[in-house]
Write a protein that holds these residues in place. Structure first.
Motif, PDB file in Angstrom:
ATOM      1  N   MET A 106      45.222 -86.724  -9.929  1.00 17.47           N
ATOM      2  CA  MET A 106      44.808 -86.613 -11.332  1.00 17.47           C
ATOM      3  C   MET A 106      43.289 -86.716 -11.436  1.00 17.47           C
TER       4      MET A 106
ATOM      5  N   ASN B  30      39.831 -85.306 -14.297  1.00 24.59           N
ATOM      6  CA  ASN B  30      39.282 -84.149 -14.995  1.00 24.59           C
ATOM      7  C   ASN B  30      40.370 -83.403 -15.766  1.00 24.59           C
TER       8      ASN B  30
ATOM      9  N   GLU C 263      43.317 -82.766 -15.000  1.00 26.30           N
ATOM     10  CA  GLU C 263      44.084 -81.847 -14.177  1.00 26.30           C
ATOM     11  C   GLU C 263      44.931 -82.632 -13.193  1.00 26.30           C
ATOM     12  N   ILE C 264      46.151 -82.218 -13.017  1.00 24.04           N
ATOM     13  CA  ILE C 264      47.045 -82.926 -12.093  1.00 24.04           C
ATOM     14  C   ILE C 264      47.266 -82.058 -10.862  1.00 24.04           C
ATOM     15  N   ASN C 265      46.971 -82.601  -9.706  1.00 25.41           N
ATOM     16  CA  ASN C 265      47.168 -81.882  -8.451  1.00 25.41           C
ATOM     17  C   ASN C 265      48.263 -82.566  -7.642  1.00 25.41           C
ATOM     18  N   PHE C 266      48.970 -81.757  -6.862  1.00 26.72           N
ATOM     19  CA  PHE C 266      50.016 -82.297  -5.994  1.00 26.72           C
ATOM     20  C   PHE C 266      49.483 -82.411  -4.572  1.00 26.72           C
ATOM     21  N   GLU C 267      49.982 -83.408  -3.878  1.00 26.19           N
ATOM     22  CA  GLU C 267      49.540 -83.653  -2.510  1.00 26.19           C
ATOM     23  C   GLU C 267      50.760 -84.051  -1.697  1.00 26.19           C
TER      24      GLU C 267
ATOM     25  N   GLY D 258      40.675 -89.556 -12.659  1.00 28.38           N
ATOM     26  CA  GLY D 258      41.244 -89.539 -11.329  1.00 28.38           C
ATOM     27  C   GLY D 258      41.854 -90.868 -10.928  1.00 28.38           C
TER      28      GLY D 258
ATOM     29  N   THR E 245      49.121 -92.364  -6.195  1.00 29.82           N
ATOM     30  CA  THR E 245      50.014 -91.605  -7.077  1.00 29.82           C
ATOM     31  C   THR E 245      50.292 -92.472  -8.302  1.00 29.82           C
TER      32      THR E 245
ATOM     33  N   ASP F  30      57.561 -80.025 -12.619  1.00 27.09           N
ATOM     34  CA  ASP F  30      56.746 -78.798 -12.616  1.00 27.09           C
ATOM     35  C   ASP F  30      56.005 -78.612 -13.947  1.00 27.09           C
TER      36      ASP F  30
ATOM     37  N   GLN G 148      51.715 -81.142 -16.047  1.00 27.94           N
ATOM     38  CA  GLN G 148      50.407 -80.854 -16.677  1.00 27.94           C
ATOM     39  C   GLN G 148      50.588 -80.683 -18.195  1.00 27.94           C
TER      40      GLN G 148
END
Ligand SMILES: [Zn+2]
Ligand SMILES: [Zn+2]
Length: 329
Positions: A1, A3, A5-9, A41, A45, A307, A310
């Motif tokens: 997370m 900005n 925006e959520i990113n996956f890792e 950020g 998780t 999914d 966001q």
């Protein structure tokens, strides 16, 4: 997370060590306290309102694989002076906070110490998350109110976000339906949702707080709970409290300025903090969830897949036209 925006890792599935359980997460509710993680950020998780199923159990545990339940946010030690007395929300040596300093419930798996896992029957599925920030934090704030006075006839809840709605609902369940619960917000969606839950609504975008209180036939209120964290709202709430009343602060945020003699001493008012809840409040709240499941479930307005996480965060933080939003896996 970060900005917005959520990113996956990809992360390795952890192995439970002694005293630990590995959960397959089924649901995790969004929370206003995730705002800094969404905007700036997070090192882990996020997610601190998780429900899941035990898929592996470490040495020394007694919870069977397949048990469903929820995760208490604070990884309390169980041994310090606070914990020994049951004040697990005030642990003096906590090992971390799930979703803040340790991996939380937006991942597929969550590793927890067994003592912070609370078993909940399967049938509740995603609604089990209501036991955490909704019933837990909401119920604890009501307990703090009752600790300060026993004759509560009216309560002002400042803010009708998920925690404000939770406090309204728990006030009705714990104190009784006859209690007048006045509830404010500036978002008409949330004011209307509060009214559906039995609150007496005040849209403070359209009217002053005192005019709103008068419109419901009162001059002042017995107690107030602030969920907004805004100084201006807290100041207005203090002015609205009658003699012997308290302001219970639940929302973190800004400060408050008090004139000690007229605000506190003469009317014997108090300002009280309320932080999360104690683990040992969970069994009573599970019983209340059984009895009031339909009513409490109205607080959950959105259920979305991982999914759509966001969109879920954007709806929750930008649109504000939500109650509790749940991510289901
Ligand atoms: Zn929360
Ligand atoms: Zn402790």
């Amino acid at each position: 997370m970060g900005n917005k925006e959520i990113n996956f890792e990809e992360k390795a599935v952890p192995e439970p060590g002694p005293g630990q359980l590995l959960l397959r997460v089924r649901a995790n509710a969004l929370c206003g306290s995730e705002r800094p993680q969404f905007f700036d950020g997070a090192p882990v998780t996020p997610g601190h309102e998780a429900a899941g199923t035990v898929v592996a159990a470490g040495p020394g545990t007694h919870t069977p694989v397949g048990t469903t339940g929820v995760v208490f946010l604070m990884d309390f030690c169980g041994e310090c002076r606070s914990c020994r007395l049951g004040f697990t929300n005030q642990c003096l040596q906590k090992r971390g906070d799930m979703g803040f300093s340790r991996d939380g419930g937006y991942g597929q798996y969550e590793l927890v110490h067994e003592n912070i896992f609370f078993p909940v029957p399967d049938e509740f599925s995603a609604e089990a998350t209501l036991l955490l920030d909704v019933m837990g934090t909401g119920g604890h704030a009501i307990e703090r109110c009752q600790l300060m006075r026993s004759d509560i006839e009216s309560l002002l809840v400042v803010g009708a976000g998920p925690i404000g709605l939770a406090i309204l609902a728990m006030a009705k369940i714990v104190i009784g339906q006859q209690l007048k619960v006045l509830i404010t917000d500036i978002v008409s969606y949330r004011v209307k949702l509060a009214e559906r839950l039995g609150g007496l609504p005040i849209n403070v975008r359209e009217t002053s707080l005192s005019a709103g209180i008068h419109s419901h036939g009162l001059v002042q209120v017995d107690m107030a709970v602030d969920t907004s964290g805004k100084q201006v709202a807290r100041q207005a709430a203090v002015d609205a409290i009658a003699q012997r009343g308290s302001l219970i602060c639940v929302g973190h945020g800004e400060g408050i300025t008090l004139k000690i003699s007229p605000d506190i001493i003469a009317p014997e008012r108090s300002i009280v903090g309320s932080e999360y809840f104690r683990y040992n409040e969970l069994p009573t709240n599970l019983q209340r969830l059984r009895e009031h499941r339909g009513y409490l479930s109205q607080i959950i307005t959105h259920r979305m897949g991982v999914d759509q996480i966001q969109q879920a965060f954007e709806a929750f933080f930008f649109g504000c036209e939500t109650g509790k939003v749940i991510i289901e896996q």
